[in-house]
Design a protein around this motif. Structure first.
Motif, PDB file in Angstrom:
ATOM      1  N   MET A   1       0.671  -1.232   0.074  1.00  0.00           N
ATOM      2  CA  MET A   1       0.082  -0.035  -0.031  1.00  0.00           C
ATOM      3  C   MET A   1       0.852   1.260  -0.168  1.00  0.00           C
ATOM      4  SD  MET A   1      -3.149   0.970   2.471  1.00  0.00           S
ATOM      5  CE  MET A   1      -2.244   1.247   3.996  1.00  0.00           C
ATOM      6  N   LYS A   2       0.575   2.304  -1.025  1.00  0.00           N
ATOM      7  CA  LYS A   2       1.435   3.352  -0.928  1.00  0.00           C
ATOM      8  C   LYS A   2       0.446   4.660  -0.749  1.00  0.00           C
ATOM      9  CE  LYS A   2       4.937   1.569  -4.192  1.00  0.00           C
ATOM     10  NZ  LYS A   2       5.485   1.538  -5.560  1.00  0.00           N
ATOM     11  N   ALA A   3       1.181   5.845  -0.517  1.00  0.00           N
ATOM     12  CA  ALA A   3       0.481   6.990  -0.405  1.00  0.00           C
ATOM     13  C   ALA A   3       1.097   8.224  -1.337  1.00  0.00           C
ATOM     14  CB  ALA A   3       0.446   7.459   1.417  1.00  0.00           C
ATOM     15  N   SER A   7       2.480  13.099  -3.214  1.00  0.00           N
ATOM     16  CA  SER A   7       3.586  13.774  -3.516  1.00  0.00           C
ATOM     17  C   SER A   7       3.365  14.981  -4.271  1.00  0.00           C
ATOM     18  CB  SER A   7       4.463  12.927  -4.599  1.00  0.00           C
ATOM     19  OG  SER A   7       4.771  11.700  -3.946  1.00  0.00           O
ATOM     20  N   ARG A   8       2.279  15.035  -5.045  1.00  0.00           N
ATOM     21  CA  ARG A   8       2.007  16.387  -6.016  1.00  0.00           C
ATOM     22  C   ARG A   8       1.606  17.531  -4.909  1.00  0.00           C
ATOM     23  NH1 ARG A   8      -3.669  16.205  -6.493  1.00  0.00           N
ATOM     24  NH2 ARG A   8      -4.346  13.835  -6.280  1.00  0.00           N
ATOM     25  N   LEU A   9       1.076  17.195  -3.806  1.00  0.00           N
ATOM     26  CA  LEU A   9       0.780  18.198  -2.827  1.00  0.00           C
ATOM     27  C   LEU A   9       1.869  18.705  -2.144  1.00  0.00           C
ATOM     28  CD1 LEU A   9      -2.666  16.666  -1.586  1.00  0.00           C
ATOM     29  CD2 LEU A   9      -2.279  18.302  -3.188  1.00  0.00           C
ATOM     30  N   GLY A  10       3.158  18.083  -2.349  1.00  0.00           N
ATOM     31  CA  GLY A  10       4.300  18.607  -1.588  1.00  0.00           C
ATOM     32  C   GLY A  10       4.801  17.693  -0.470  1.00  0.00           C
ATOM     33  N   ILE A  11       4.067  16.515  -0.219  1.00  0.00           N
ATOM     34  CA  ILE A  11       4.373  15.744   0.874  1.00  0.00           C
ATOM     35  C   ILE A  11       5.240  14.669   0.419  1.00  0.00           C
ATOM     36  CG2 ILE A  11       3.477  14.165   2.535  1.00  0.00           C
ATOM     37  CD1 ILE A  11       2.492  16.968   2.883  1.00  0.00           C
ATOM     38  N   THR A  12       6.555  14.716   1.004  1.00  0.00           N
ATOM     39  CA  THR A  12       7.824  13.916   0.788  1.00  0.00           C
ATOM     40  C   THR A  12       7.311  12.502   1.193  1.00  0.00           C
ATOM     41  OG1 THR A  12       8.707  14.484   2.880  1.00  0.00           O
ATOM     42  CG2 THR A  12       9.377  15.704   1.252  1.00  0.00           C
ATOM     43  N   GLU A  13       8.226  11.505   0.693  1.00  0.00           N
ATOM     44  CA  GLU A  13       8.257  10.053   0.892  1.00  0.00           C
ATOM     45  C   GLU A  13       8.384   9.503   2.240  1.00  0.00           C
ATOM     46  OE1 GLU A  13      10.216   6.040  -1.106  1.00  0.00           O
ATOM     47  OE2 GLU A  13      10.741   7.974  -1.982  1.00  0.00           O
ATOM     48  N   ARG A  14       9.091  10.267   3.154  1.00  0.00           N
ATOM     49  CA  ARG A  14       9.463   9.835   4.397  1.00  0.00           C
ATOM     50  C   ARG A  14       8.154  10.115   5.348  1.00  0.00           C
ATOM     51  NH1 ARG A  14      14.250  12.171   8.572  1.00  0.00           N
ATOM     52  NH2 ARG A  14      14.240  10.422   9.682  1.00  0.00           N
ATOM     53  N   LEU A  15       7.375  11.156   5.093  1.00  0.00           N
ATOM     54  CA  LEU A  15       5.922  11.506   5.527  1.00  0.00           C
ATOM     55  C   LEU A  15       5.090  10.566   5.227  1.00  0.00           C
ATOM     56  CD1 LEU A  15       4.399  13.167   7.720  1.00  0.00           C
ATOM     57  CD2 LEU A  15       4.358  14.951   6.309  1.00  0.00           C
ATOM     58  N   GLN A  16       4.972  10.006   3.736  1.00  0.00           N
ATOM     59  CA  GLN A  16       4.016   9.333   3.466  1.00  0.00           C
ATOM     60  C   GLN A  16       3.988   7.867   4.168  1.00  0.00           C
ATOM     61  OE1 GLN A  16       4.121   9.171  -0.901  1.00  0.00           O
ATOM     62  NE2 GLN A  16       4.776  11.405  -1.125  1.00  0.00           N
ATOM     63  N   LYS A  17       5.301   7.473   4.670  1.00  0.00           N
ATOM     64  CA  LYS A  17       5.372   6.184   5.352  1.00  0.00           C
ATOM     65  C   LYS A  17       4.306   6.310   6.522  1.00  0.00           C
ATOM     66  CE  LYS A  17       9.910   5.162   3.832  1.00  0.00           C
ATOM     67  NZ  LYS A  17      11.490   4.845   4.299  1.00  0.00           N
ATOM     68  N   PRO A  98       8.048   7.565  11.375  1.00  0.00           N
ATOM     69  CA  PRO A  98       9.334   7.364  10.622  1.00  0.00           C
ATOM     70  C   PRO A  98      10.200   8.310  10.894  1.00  0.00           C
ATOM     71  CG  PRO A  98       7.118   7.427   9.429  1.00  0.00           C
ATOM     72  CD  PRO A  98       6.852   8.099  10.695  1.00  0.00           C
ATOM     73  N   TYR A  99      10.273   9.457  11.756  1.00  0.00           N
ATOM     74  CA  TYR A  99      11.337  10.228  12.029  1.00  0.00           C
ATOM     75  C   TYR A  99      12.083   9.987  13.307  1.00  0.00           C
ATOM     76  CZ  TYR A  99       9.133  13.516   8.476  1.00  0.00           C
ATOM     77  OH  TYR A  99       8.525  13.940   7.473  1.00  0.00           O
TER      78      TYR A  99
END
Length: 451
Positions: A1-3, A7-17, A98-99
């Protein structure tokens, strides 16, 4: 499952986790429309109800904007109740997981150890603070919470803040923060009395109004139980005797009414508790713990529990009385029929509720009048005066859309048979009298003319 749709809204991959861990894969309308504006440091007003995804609409850009190198308070999130703050904090923890400790957050609400909070703040100022305005102002006054470095303030459930008399506390909190302040206000409604506060702190805010795809949960069975001049508490007890809920919430409009109902149900030996603004924070915490532990079957609550608090496993909603603001009916019934489950909403109906129900019908809610009789639920006729609440089906048009041919009668040679005119009784006598009067009048006129 991915979010990765974020990305196009400016949310980076790390935060998407963190989003994946929270079970979120696609942005909602309010997230689409507000996240870019918040990332660009714009003031925003998000007008939406429960179920539109507003919480992540402000949490995501806040976490994305944190400067982990700066060990100071950068954002403050406030809500009117301890329960709402706790819920917001839990969602925030999912996002920052994730941080791995790089982004720090703390919850500060009443009913918790104040001395311990002051001691903790003396050695560490977290990046994000979530809390009630009263407790945060107390910590600021004691010079424990250094809010002057925070450049973003979220005011969640702003109309509730106003109703509960907390808007002055929020004003005091905002004045303690950075001079150049980004304010994010979220509210189901934006009443006129809130405008002075908004104008004081907000600079040309982006106002986005989003309504849920469906105004009320689709899988809710809406029932009305006529009171018919009987004792309302007795009707409630009779109604409850016909239910076997996993968890039911009984809604009242005032804390005094909630206490009265809870006491009456407790006398019946039911597993019941209460939740309203009159309880001290520590007691409200205990009630929520009993709800989570399934120690109770009936929770009697005011609308405090209908706004934003996620109480899982609710199968029945019982409205002891209709709210004056009908949006709260939607909030109330929204506590059930979640995650694809069915739900039942039962409201005690009195004649003065007719107008409210008629308005809800116009909003797409279908009511059924029922009563618990001889061990079974029976559908009953609507009380006198409740006709306006009925759905009026549209008249079906002829499928061919052709005008109907005129009916003819074989006895008239194909011509339509004329209907006899209706005449009033004694019409002949009346007609004769009128004729005689007319002749006498004409005679008098001729006589005058001849003179």
């Amino acid at each position: 499952m991915k979010a990765d749709n974020f990305s196009r809204l400016g949310i980076t991959e790390r935060l998407q986790k963190g989003l994946v861990d929270a079970g979120v894969t696609h942005p909602t309308e309010i997230q689409e429309r507000l996240i870019p504006a918040i990332l660009n440091k714009k003031d925003v007003i998000g007008q939406s109800q429960t179920g539109t995804g507003k919480t992540f609409a402000f949490l995501l850009p806040i976490v994305e904007s944190i400067d982990v190198e700066q060990k100071q308070v950068q954002a403050i999130i406030t809500a009117p109740t301890r329960e709402l703050c706790s819920q917001l904090f839990n969602e925030l923890k999912k996002l920052i997981a994730p941080y791995e400790g790089e982004v720090e957050a703390q919850l500060f609400v009443g009913g918790t150890d104040r001395a311990k909070q002051i001691q903790k703040l003396s050695s560490n100022q977290p990046h994000v603070i979530v809390g009630t305005p009263g407790r945060m102002n107390d910590l600021i006054a004691n010079r424990a919470l250094l809010a002057h470095t925070a450049t973003t303030l979220v005011v969640d459930e702003a109309d509730q803040m106003l109703d509960m008399g907390f808007i002055e506390d929020v004003d005091r909190l905002a004045s303690s923060m950075a001079e150049k302040l980004q304010m994010l206000v979220f509210s189901a409604t934006v009443p006129e009395k809130l405008q002075p506060f908004l104008k004081k702190y907000m600079n040309n805010p982006r106002h986005v109004h989003v309504t849920p795809e469906t105004q009320a949960a689709e899988r809710v069975d809406h029932r009305l139980v006529p009171v018919r001049h009987r004792d309302k508490i007795s009707v409630l007890k009779e109604t409850i005797s016909g239910l076997t809920p996993y968890l039911a919430i009984v809604f009242a409009n005032t804390k005094e009414q909630a206490d009265l109902i809870a006491n009456a149900l407790a006398e019946e030996g039911l597993l019941v508790d209460r939740l309203h603004g009159g309880l001290p924070p520590r007691e409200r915490k205990k009630v929520m713990k009993r709800v989570e532990d399934l120690s109770i079957q009936y929770l009697v609550a005011t609308d405090l529990a209908a706004r934003g608090i996620d109480i899982k496993g609710v199968t029945h909603i019982i409205n002891f009385e209709f709210p004056s603001d009908l949006d709260f009916y939607i909030h109330r019934v929204g506590r059930t029929a979640r995650a694809g489950a069915d739900g039942i909403a039962i409201s005690l109906y009195e004649s003065e509720d007719e107008a409210a129900c008629a308005k809800l019908v116009k909003r797409g809610i279908k009511f059924t009048f029922v009563e618990w009789k001889q061990g079974d639920w029976v559908e009953v006729k609507a009380p006198v005066g409740a006709k306006r609440m009925k759905h009026k089906p549209e008249q079906q048009k002829d499928k061919t859309d052709k005008p109907k041919e005129k009916q003819t009668d074989a006895r008239t040679g194909g011509k339509a048979k004329a209907k006899p005119k209706k005449v009033k009784p004694a019409y002949k006598r009346k007609a004769r009298t009128a004729n005689e009067k007319r002749q006498k009048k004409e005679s008098r006129v001729r006589s005058r003319n001849s003179k």
